[in-house]
Design an enzyme around this catalytic site. Structure first.
Site, PDB file in Angstrom:
ATOM      1  N   HIS A 175       0.829  -1.204   0.000  1.00  0.00           N
ATOM      2  CA  HIS A 175       0.000   0.000   0.000  1.00  0.00           C
ATOM      3  C   HIS A 175       0.861   1.251   0.000  1.00  0.00           C
ATOM      4  O   HIS A 175       2.001   1.240   0.453  1.00  0.00           O
ATOM      5  CB  HIS A 175      -1.016   0.037   1.144  1.00  0.00           C
TER       6      HIS A 175
ATOM      7  N   GLU B 296       5.887  -2.015   5.504  1.00  0.00           N
ATOM      8  CA  GLU B 296       5.509  -2.674   6.763  1.00  0.00           C
ATOM      9  C   GLU B 296       5.676  -4.190   6.694  1.00  0.00           C
ATOM     10  O   GLU B 296       5.626  -4.867   7.732  1.00  0.00           O
ATOM     11  CB  GLU B 296       4.062  -2.309   7.133  1.00  0.00           C
TER      12      GLU B 296
HETATM   13  C1  DHB Z   1      -3.827   2.685   6.020  1.00  0.00           C
HETATM   14  C2  DHB Z   1      -2.925   1.638   6.148  1.00  0.00           C
HETATM   15  C3  DHB Z   1      -1.965   1.653   7.162  1.00  0.00           C
HETATM   16  O1  DHB Z   1      -1.031   0.671   7.340  1.00  0.00           O
HETATM   17  C4  DHB Z   1      -1.923   2.711   8.066  1.00  0.00           C
HETATM   18  O2  DHB Z   1      -1.013   2.642   9.065  1.00  0.00           O
HETATM   19  C5  DHB Z   1      -2.802   3.755   7.936  1.00  0.00           C
HETATM   20  C6  DHB Z   1      -3.764   3.748   6.913  1.00  0.00           C
HETATM   21  C7  DHB Z   1      -4.865   2.676   4.947  1.00  0.00           C
HETATM   22  O3  DHB Z   1      -4.788   1.872   4.016  1.00  0.00           O
HETATM   23  O4  DHB Z   1      -5.818   3.470   5.057  1.00  0.00           O
HETATM   24 FE    FE Z   2       0.445   1.221   8.897  1.00  0.00          FE
END
Ligand code: DHB
Ligand code: FE
Length: 282
Positions: free
Chosen positions: A193, A240
């Site tokens: 992500h 992560e």
């Molecule tokens: C999102 C993902 C995360 O790992 C995070 O810490 C904060 C937001 C997300 O996809 O919205």
């Molecule tokens: Fe996160």
């Protein structure tokens, strides 16, 4: 003797906490993700772990850019949650396990890991959301925790190879712990992500499946990428995966069984995954 009962890996998207607060688990958007937790909860109800060693990353609640340890190990008697800005309901504090924390810290320093030890530590959504998923009915958390924070926020990040080595060293410490506890290892965050910039919303299905397919029997395959490669492959926050790699290291070198696995796109901006690995001897 203490026993490592297995590893529970999951995404920690704060929107999951918001969905729980709004009781949206059965809605079409959320259900494919929450359904992946059903076997995890069943497994935990049989396994009854006493303590969880949680590899995660802090998102500006406990550490900010002014002070950001590469590896930080909690040694507190309790860990409070607070809202770091997502507006999530604050969850009950976690009981710590200072004796086990100090054992891990001593083992890690002996193994030449220059960690930061934290006798005061707050925990954000990256710790809280995975426990809300695992213990949805709990009024108080049924186990103690040792949080281990890995810097996945401010570059330079530790390499995947170093995170695997850290996890292996933690696993060695756990196997030499003289207590009789049943120990759960957790890795939170990911999978691919990216929350900001031109590639916001970026997801890499092929890389995620590579990680899910290899982490059980061939975790070394996940350590051949540099941290710059990881940003490219997994996205700026997909790094992560380092938390998962460290947690996998703590499970040791013996054979593992995949107890459950779920992968679903998207949850918020994230390719969301949940995985449970269990030592074959258990
Ligand atoms: C999102 C993902 C995360 O790992 C995070 O810490 C904060 C937001 C997300 O996809 O919205
Ligand atoms: Fe996160």
């Amino acid at each position: 003797m203490a026993q490592i009962i297995g590893g529970y890996f999951t995404s920690h998207v704060p929107g999951i906490g918001a969905a729980i607060a709004r009781d949206q688990q059965q809605e079409a958007y959320w259900r494919p993700f929450f359904d992946g937790l059903i076997p995890v909860r069943q497994w935990l109800s049989v396994q009854q772990p006493d303590v969880a060693v949680v590899f995660y990353n802090d998102h500006g609640l406990n550490f900010f850019l002014d002070k950001l340890p590469t590896f930080a190990v909690g040694a507190a008697a309790s860990y409070a949650n607070a809202d770091e800005g997502w507006g999530l309901p604050v969850q009950p504090a976690f009981r710590g396990f200072p004796e086990l924390s100090w054992h891990i810290i001593e083992s890690l320093v002996e193994a030449e890991f220059d960690i930061t030890l934290c006798q005061q530590m707050n925990v954000d959504h990256a710790v809280v959301v995975p426990f809300q998923l695992a213990y949805p009915q709990a009024k108080a958390w049924p186990l103690r925790i040792v949080p281990i924070a890995i810097n996945t926020v401010q570059h330079p990040l530790p390499s995947a190879k170093r995170c695997l080595a850290l996890g292996r060293a933690v696993g060695k410490a756990l196997r030499s712990w003289q207590g009789s506890e049943r120990i759960l290892v957790m890795g939170t965050g990911g999978l691919s992500h990216q929350l900001e910039g031109e590639r916001a919303g970026y997801i890499n299905n092929a890389y995620d499946l590579f990680c899910l397919d290899n982490i059980k029997d061939n975790p070394g395959a996940l350590t051949h990428h540099s941290t710059v490669d990881l940003v490219e492959l997994a996205g700026t926050q997909g790094v992560e995966i380092l938390n998962w790699i460290a947690a996998r290291g703590a499970l040791g070198d013996g054979p593992l069984r995949q107890q459950s696995r779920n992968y679903h796109i998207p949850i918020s901006n994230t390719a969301a995954a949940t995985l449970v690995l269990e030592p074959l001897g258990n």
